[in-house]
Design a protein around this motif. Structure first.
Motif, PDB file in Angstrom:
ATOM      1  N   SER A 236     -17.740  31.481 -37.849  1.00  0.00           N
ATOM      2  CA  SER A 236     -17.692  31.868 -39.263  1.00  0.00           C
ATOM      3  C   SER A 236     -16.938  33.184 -39.399  1.00  0.00           C
ATOM      4  CB  SER A 236     -19.101  32.007 -39.844  1.00  0.00           C
ATOM      5  OG  SER A 236     -19.828  33.010 -39.166  1.00  0.00           O
ATOM      6  N   VAL A 237     -16.476  33.436 -40.620  1.00  0.00           N
ATOM      7  CA  VAL A 237     -15.732  34.647 -40.952  1.00  0.00           C
ATOM      8  C   VAL A 237     -16.430  35.346 -42.111  1.00  0.00           C
ATOM      9  CG1 VAL A 237     -13.613  35.477 -42.023  1.00  0.00           C
ATOM     10  CG2 VAL A 237     -13.478  33.907 -40.109  1.00  0.00           C
ATOM     11  N   ILE A 238     -16.520  36.668 -42.028  1.00  0.00           N
ATOM     12  CA  ILE A 238     -17.046  37.465 -43.130  1.00  0.00           C
ATOM     13  C   ILE A 238     -15.948  38.425 -43.568  1.00  0.00           C
ATOM     14  CG2 ILE A 238     -18.772  39.144 -43.871  1.00  0.00           C
ATOM     15  CD1 ILE A 238     -20.666  38.044 -41.837  1.00  0.00           C
ATOM     16  N   HIS A 239     -15.558  38.355 -44.805  1.00  0.00           N
ATOM     17  CA  HIS A 239     -14.553  39.257 -45.351  1.00  0.00           C
ATOM     18  C   HIS A 239     -15.250  40.542 -45.813  1.00  0.00           C
ATOM     19  CE1 HIS A 239     -11.345  36.283 -45.195  1.00  0.00           C
ATOM     20  NE2 HIS A 239     -12.234  35.395 -45.623  1.00  0.00           N
ATOM     21  N   VAL A 240     -14.897  41.650 -45.216  1.00  0.00           N
ATOM     22  CA  VAL A 240     -15.582  42.919 -45.462  1.00  0.00           C
ATOM     23  C   VAL A 240     -14.583  44.055 -45.332  1.00  0.00           C
ATOM     24  CG1 VAL A 240     -16.275  43.065 -43.039  1.00  0.00           C
ATOM     25  CG2 VAL A 240     -17.528  44.384 -44.748  1.00  0.00           C
ATOM     26  N   GLU A 241     -14.783  45.106 -46.129  1.00  0.00           N
ATOM     27  CA  GLU A 241     -13.909  46.272 -46.033  1.00  0.00           C
ATOM     28  C   GLU A 241     -14.077  46.942 -44.666  1.00  0.00           C
ATOM     29  OE1 GLU A 241     -16.146  45.752 -48.283  1.00  0.00           O
ATOM     30  OE2 GLU A 241     -15.239  45.729 -50.296  1.00  0.00           O
ATOM     31  N   GLN A 242     -12.992  47.530 -44.176  1.00  0.00           N
ATOM     32  CA  GLN A 242     -13.017  48.138 -42.850  1.00  0.00           C
ATOM     33  C   GLN A 242     -14.097  49.208 -42.735  1.00  0.00           C
ATOM     34  OE1 GLN A 242     -10.760  46.974 -40.511  1.00  0.00           O
ATOM     35  NE2 GLN A 242     -11.930  48.096 -38.984  1.00  0.00           N
ATOM     36  N   GLY A 243     -14.264  50.009 -43.798  1.00  0.00           N
ATOM     37  CA  GLY A 243     -15.223  51.099 -43.740  1.00  0.00           C
ATOM     38  C   GLY A 243     -16.668  50.668 -43.787  1.00  0.00           C
ATOM     39  N   ARG A 244     -16.941  49.391 -44.092  1.00  0.00           N
ATOM     40  CA  ARG A 244     -18.311  48.923 -44.197  1.00  0.00           C
ATOM     41  C   ARG A 244     -18.743  48.061 -43.013  1.00  0.00           C
ATOM     42  NH1 ARG A 244     -19.821  49.991 -49.441  1.00  0.00           N
ATOM     43  NH2 ARG A 244     -18.146  50.080 -50.978  1.00  0.00           N
ATOM     44  N   LYS A 245     -17.879  47.884 -42.037  1.00  0.00           N
ATOM     45  CA  LYS A 245     -18.181  46.957 -40.948  1.00  0.00           C
ATOM     46  C   LYS A 245     -19.389  47.396 -40.130  1.00  0.00           C
ATOM     47  CE  LYS A 245     -13.683  44.777 -40.129  1.00  0.00           C
ATOM     48  NZ  LYS A 245     -12.623  44.510 -39.121  1.00  0.00           N
ATOM     49  N   ARG A 246     -19.456  48.678 -39.804  1.00  0.00           N
ATOM     50  CA  ARG A 246     -20.563  49.132 -38.960  1.00  0.00           C
ATOM     51  C   ARG A 246     -21.905  48.994 -39.667  1.00  0.00           C
ATOM     52  NH1 ARG A 246     -18.516  54.823 -36.873  1.00  0.00           N
ATOM     53  NH2 ARG A 246     -17.087  54.597 -38.619  1.00  0.00           N
TER      54      ARG A 246
END
Length: 525
Positions: A236-246
């Motif tokens: 699966s893939v989750i589309h998320v902003e780079q700054g919110r990944k952690r």
């Protein structure tokens, strides 16, 4: 037991290890290991290798490739048992990483436990002394990484003139790591009359060219199409902003199904940062990458295998060097630059017939990488809605709907989150919007730290950011509070004077230096 379970489902029930005619000592060791039915790669490779033929094997990780070449090699060495000469080895196996080299050597020791062969492993990051002493006595099997092996050859502590069998494992990763030239240097020192075994999960053009140079009339074994993923892996893939990944990654571990997880990053520094962030969030995590010393890598990997660490954060150096039972999830924190690396990353789960999940975080600038991966693997990876998928760590739907991916106790990302959480700068205007049916806004109060929104209390931890306040803003109450604060403020003067009870300013004599260091007026005299 994992390979045995995989073999029962995918192997041919009419084919057994006994039917190959393997050495009895090997069959005894296989019984101890729980192997009963060979996997497809083993069933096709073992008979040909036992006959001394060259072999080109293409198979995914986790399909039993190591046993496919280790068992027939040990059988051949046992059939023609001779004492190895000092500083020589009868069989040489090249591996791209230290971890994979160690695991291959352990497999040879386990399968040949009743044969008494001398097996050693050589790689960088550790002292030369013990390796040199092991080679000095002469070896039946040597497993090595190319760099350290060349060092021993240049120091003349290793002689390959008596090598009978040469194995190149994970050839495509060798290409990715730039080992093609060292491999050619090593092969030039091995006698031309030898048996060559060439294994790779993918077969790009350069690898096909190298195989053509090394192999002579090889038997080709291909159990799965090139660059395909294991069917049992739920991707699966989750589309998320780079700054919110952690923050999102930490939230996922609220789900108890994430029992043992591998997280892959692009950079070594990124791996350390993600591991530290997870630790701060109460998730036991460790990092493993090329900048870690070999003892550090071994301790971290051992802790992960023993269940002391719930998460292992790694760079691609570990994508094919980690063989750990029961990896429930693989998370691509960042997509790899090389599409084929995706196959090897997620191949760490669903090993030997088990089930597993692979989740990829995809930011806007990674969409091209995702398309490349889907093109190479010939499949469309489904996207997952974070707000509706309960398997993704029981995420708080209201928080995700508001666009906030971190708990209040999480440390600051250092980028992105503060800027995206910053509220409007005009509280009076925002209050009017609320009165007319607008949405409530977070307001950064005067004097509040920029990291905290919706609260005028100073937080000792910059990352302790409260979520958006749900209380509506009252501009009249704010005006009354501001007027009261001005009325109660003690009277003072920027000239440095003192306030009398009636509010009149008492001046200090000219020429005398004020106690505030001269700030506020110019001293004369």
């Amino acid at each position: 037991m994992r390979v045995a379970a995989y073999a029962k489902e995918h192997g041919s029930m009419s084919t057994t290890f006994e039917s190959f005619g393997l050495n009895k000592a090997l069959l005894q060791a296989l019984t101890t290991e729980g192997y009963t039915v060979p996997t497809p790669i083993q069933a096709q490779a073992i008979p040909s290798v036992m006959l001394g033929k060259d072999l080109l094997g293409i198979a995914q990780t986790g399909t039993g490739k190591t046993a496919a070449f280790a068992l027939p090699i040990l059988h051949r060495l046992a059939e023609n048992r001779v004492a190895p000469l000092p500083r020589t080895t009868r069989c040489l196996i090249l591996s791209p990483t230290r971890e994979l080299a160690s695991q291959i050597a352990d497999s040879f020791k386990a399968y040949g436990r009743h044969l008494g062969f001398k097996v050693a492993v050589v790689f960088g990051g550790v002292k030369y002394g013990p390796q040199e002493r092991a080679i000095q006595a002469g070896l039946d099997v040597l497993v090595a990484t190319p760099g350290r092996l060349l060092d021993h050859m240049q120091q003349k502590t290793l002689d390959l003139s008596s090598t009978e069998i040469f194995v190149l494992d994970e050839a495509d990763q060798m290409l990715d790591l730039g080992f093609v030239k060292p491999i050619r240097q090593i092969v030039s020192r091995i006698p031309a009359k030898r048996q060559n075994l060439f294994f790779s999960a993918t077969m790009p053009t350069e690898i096909g060219k190298l195989a053509g140079e090394l192999l002579k009339d090889p038997i080709k074994v291909q159990v799965t199409p090139q660059s395909t993923t294991v069917e049992r892996i739920n991707q699966s893939v989750i589309h998320v902003e780079q700054g919110r990944k952690r923050a999102l990654l930490t939230e996922m571990f609220a789900d108890d199904n994430f029992t043992r997880c591998l997280v892959f990053t692009k950079t070594k520094h990124g791996a350390d940062k993600v591991a530290a962030y997870l630790e701060a969030g109460g998730v036991q995590a460790g990092a493993i990458h090329g900048n870690k010393s070999q003892p550090q890598r071994e301790r971290t990997l051992a802790a992960f295998k023993a269940g002391k660490l719930r998460v292992l954060v790694a760079t691609d150096i570990a994508a094919r060097g980690i063989d750990v039972d029961g990896v429930s999830h693989v998370v691509n924190f960042e997509l790899p630059f090389v599409p084929e690396a995706y196959v090897h990353r997620i191949g760490r789960t669903a090993r030997a017939g088990a089930d597993g999940s692979a989740i990829s975080f995809v930011a806007g600038d990674e969409m091209k990488l995702l398309k490349d991966i889907e093109k190479v693997t010939r499949q469309k990876i489904p996207a997952t809605d974070r707000r509706n998928d309960k398997s993704l760590g029981l995420l708080d739907q209201s928080i995700m709907a508001a666009g906030v991916g971190a708990k209040a106790s999480m440390p600051d990302d250092g980028r992105g989150d503060r800027q995206q959480q910053r509220g409007p700068r005009n509280p009076r205007r925002d209050g009017v919007k609320k009165e007319h049916g607008g949405q409530p806004h977070r307001v950064r109060g005067k004097g509040a730290p920029r990291g905290g929104q919706g609260d005028r209390t100073h937080h000792a931890d910059r990352g302790d950011r409260p979520l958006a306040s749900t209380q509506p803003f009252d501009p009249l109450a704010a005006d009354r509070a501001r007027s009261a604060a001005i009325a109660n403020r003690p009277t003072s003067s920027h000239q440095g004077g003192e306030a009398k009870p009636d509010g009149e300013i008492r001046r200090r004599p000219r020429g005398r230096r004020p106690s505030n260091g001269g700030k506020g007026y110019a001293a004369k005299g």
